[in-house]
Enzyme design. Sequence first.
Site, PDB file in Angstrom:
ATOM      1  N   TYR A   1      35.517  43.061  28.743  1.00 36.96           N
ATOM      2  CA  TYR A   1      36.820  43.791  29.086  1.00 36.96           C
ATOM      3  C   TYR A   1      37.990  43.327  28.235  1.00 36.96           C
ATOM      4  O   TYR A   1      38.272  41.871  27.823  1.00 36.96           O
ATOM      5  CB  TYR A   1      37.088  44.099  30.324  1.00 36.96           C
ATOM      6  CG  TYR A   1      38.000  45.477  30.427  1.00 36.96           C
ATOM      7  CD1 TYR A   1      37.428  46.785  30.171  1.00 36.96           C
ATOM      8  CD2 TYR A   1      39.033  45.460  31.152  1.00 36.96           C
ATOM      9  CE1 TYR A   1      38.191  47.841  30.313  1.00 36.96           C
ATOM     10  CE2 TYR A   1      39.771  46.514  31.228  1.00 36.96           C
ATOM     11  CZ  TYR A   1      39.607  47.888  30.751  1.00 36.96           C
ATOM     12  OH  TYR A   1      40.148  48.866  30.875  1.00 36.96           O
TER      13      TYR A   1
ATOM     14  N   GLY B   1      37.927  56.048  25.715  1.00 43.11           N
ATOM     15  CA  GLY B   1      36.720  55.477  25.668  1.00 43.11           C
ATOM     16  C   GLY B   1      35.752  55.664  24.496  1.00 43.11           C
ATOM     17  O   GLY B   1      36.238  56.298  23.730  1.00 43.11           O
TER      18      GLY B   1
END
Lengths: 373, 373
Positions: free
Chosen positions: A90, A281
């Site tokens: 991440y 996303g």
Amino acid sequence: MVSKMGVLKFLSRNMTSFVAQASRDNAILTLARHQSVLSSKLVYSEYGDPPKVVRQEKEELRKPAEHEVMIRMLASPVNPADINTIQGVYAVKPKLPSIPGNEGVGEILDVGNGVTDLKVGDRVVPKLNAWGTWRTHAVCNADELMKISDKIGIVEAATLTVNPCTAYRMLKDFVPLSEGDSVIQNGANSAAGQNVIQLCKAWGIKSVNIVRNRSDIDELKKFLTELGATYVLTEEELRTTDLFKKGVLVRPKLALNCVGGKNALEVMRHLESGGVMVTYGGMSREPVTVPTSALIFKDITVRGYWMTRWSNENANSPERSRMFEELTNLIIERKLNPPKHTLIGFERYKEALSNAMSTKGFVGMKYIFDFQI
Amino acid sequence: MVSKMGVLKFLSRNMTSFVAQASRDNAILTLARHQSVLSSKLVYSEYGDPPKVVRQEKEELRKPAEHEVMIRMLASPVNPADINTIQGVYAVKPKLPSIPGNEGVGEILDVGNGVTDLKVGDRVVPKLNAWGTWRTHAVCNADELMKISDKIGIVEAATLTVNPCTAYRMLKDFVPLSEGDSVIQNGANSAAGQNVIQLCKAWGIKSVNIVRNRSDIDELKKFLTELGATYVLTEEELRTTDLFKKGVLVRPKLALNCVGGKNALEVMRHLESGGVMVTYGGMSREPVTVPTSALIFKDITVRGYWMTRWSNENANSPERSRMFEELTNLIIERKLNPPKHTLIGFERYKEALSNAMSTKGFVGMKYIFDFQI
């Protein structure tokens, strides 16, 4: 006979608080007699496969200092970003060892003498990212937490700061939208997508929702329509739709994208001139491709949204309080519903971590630690 | 012996106006004696290959009505957008038959009784796109034209409204830039790119200029550096540069893209978080590809700029006057120079149209109709 756990589960889902209140009061009184509390927390010291690298530890917590508070966590979800953070893939890489968990709701158990804006019994959520919600108790500075209403259930409260806020900000911050305007989004069955649908419905905005075709597409369309979707189309249906050509619907000024690739391009094509596509996303793992002509001649703007950045930049902003108030009211009015979820005991964390990333059903299934089980 | 044409050419290049003024006064006096003027104009009635579909026609012009003016054109360039418009491949498709030419400078020959803001002898440029500058004379509403300074040469005036304005607006309208900030651009040798370099230099902004590698790369680098470029890099050099890593230069907040494809992606990678990439061309004919992570985590914004839209939306805006004043002053101070060009007589329009799209030299060669030849 209904167990205490069963009652709590029922309550969390039904947003009724009187029994829970009594139960909490007991816990607070019990605790007040002790000088310290034993917290159970999840920790990882290296990035990797979550069920393997995450372990459970105990920690004795001291009483809060002057500007500190002690809280016990009530519930905390396992979000995809939590899993990716532990995997080390991440954008946020916490200093290790780290307590995972970005979202969750707790309750104030004790406050230092200098704390004025929080009191025992208040429901709170962390203001900042990577605060570490996967622990039963914590002692921290009072200004790391924000008070939220106790009129909403703990599932709603525990899942308030990521997806509902993402949907809220994406609909508010990029394009001025009025009643009758339309918004198009792909991945409409995502957690944020479901919130977009419900907020659009509440605000009188028409939503065009794109989902992947699948065997249970009719069931999914029904689910999203009942949630408030104006239209639900598969990617293939979008390619040939004449919704906009026929003037059934005004062209959207805003497109929300969590897929990328060809899908995002198809969605972008339907934007009004001067429209904005916001990416939050990239499920297809393909980049967003923008035709030069769309940028120059259609004046399309391509942007991104990251809830973490907004939250960190707006930790104490009045706009944040306004947003929480509005979202809370919508939850109380049952216009905004929590995601499909499974409550799971904190001791069963390995199971939650293993299953969190597997998709179950057309809208996914969120695992939520229930610290009261 | 120096011919009159030679003198006019010299004057246009040297931005001196006293002899030209005398020459113009004569022409105006001559015309004032006549009631009508025979205009020669280019026209096309179908889209296609410019030298084939464009023809020359004569038209007798009446005296201007109350709110009209009569102008004679002095100079008008052949821009790529003109060629593409005639080919029918541009975003603007004028109603046919149409007079081509979007840019150029003219001089007021006569004014209607109701015209107060323009007078005989004023230098003017059209305010709107597709006005049709490829004609010797025109009668039109006074409000279609904007007065510009006669202190700059006719080449500078004829090429003022497209490239210098594009560069100006792209540097002003997307990101607030201060002295010491940096801007990165590809296609830096394009007409707009050369203006970007000069404006950055004039405003104390550092420019990082990307060009394609070629046999005469050293010569091109020298040319752009002399124009004011802070750095000139080939695409390959950009890939391995440590200009930004070493802190030699602050990362750019603004990237200007007229290429697209991989080149645009490489340029985008060097943007500061929160930076903006503005696309105004797509020479590679490949779309702009944006990594999802750049949008979400780096908060990169991807936009487009089209001078035509700005001009049409700002036909009478005070901002437009401010821009022209500032650009004119920079031209007078020799901080902003006209493109490399060939002046060509209007009768030789087929030659100009045939050669306009072929690239000659590393910065191209702009053909400019000189209506005084």
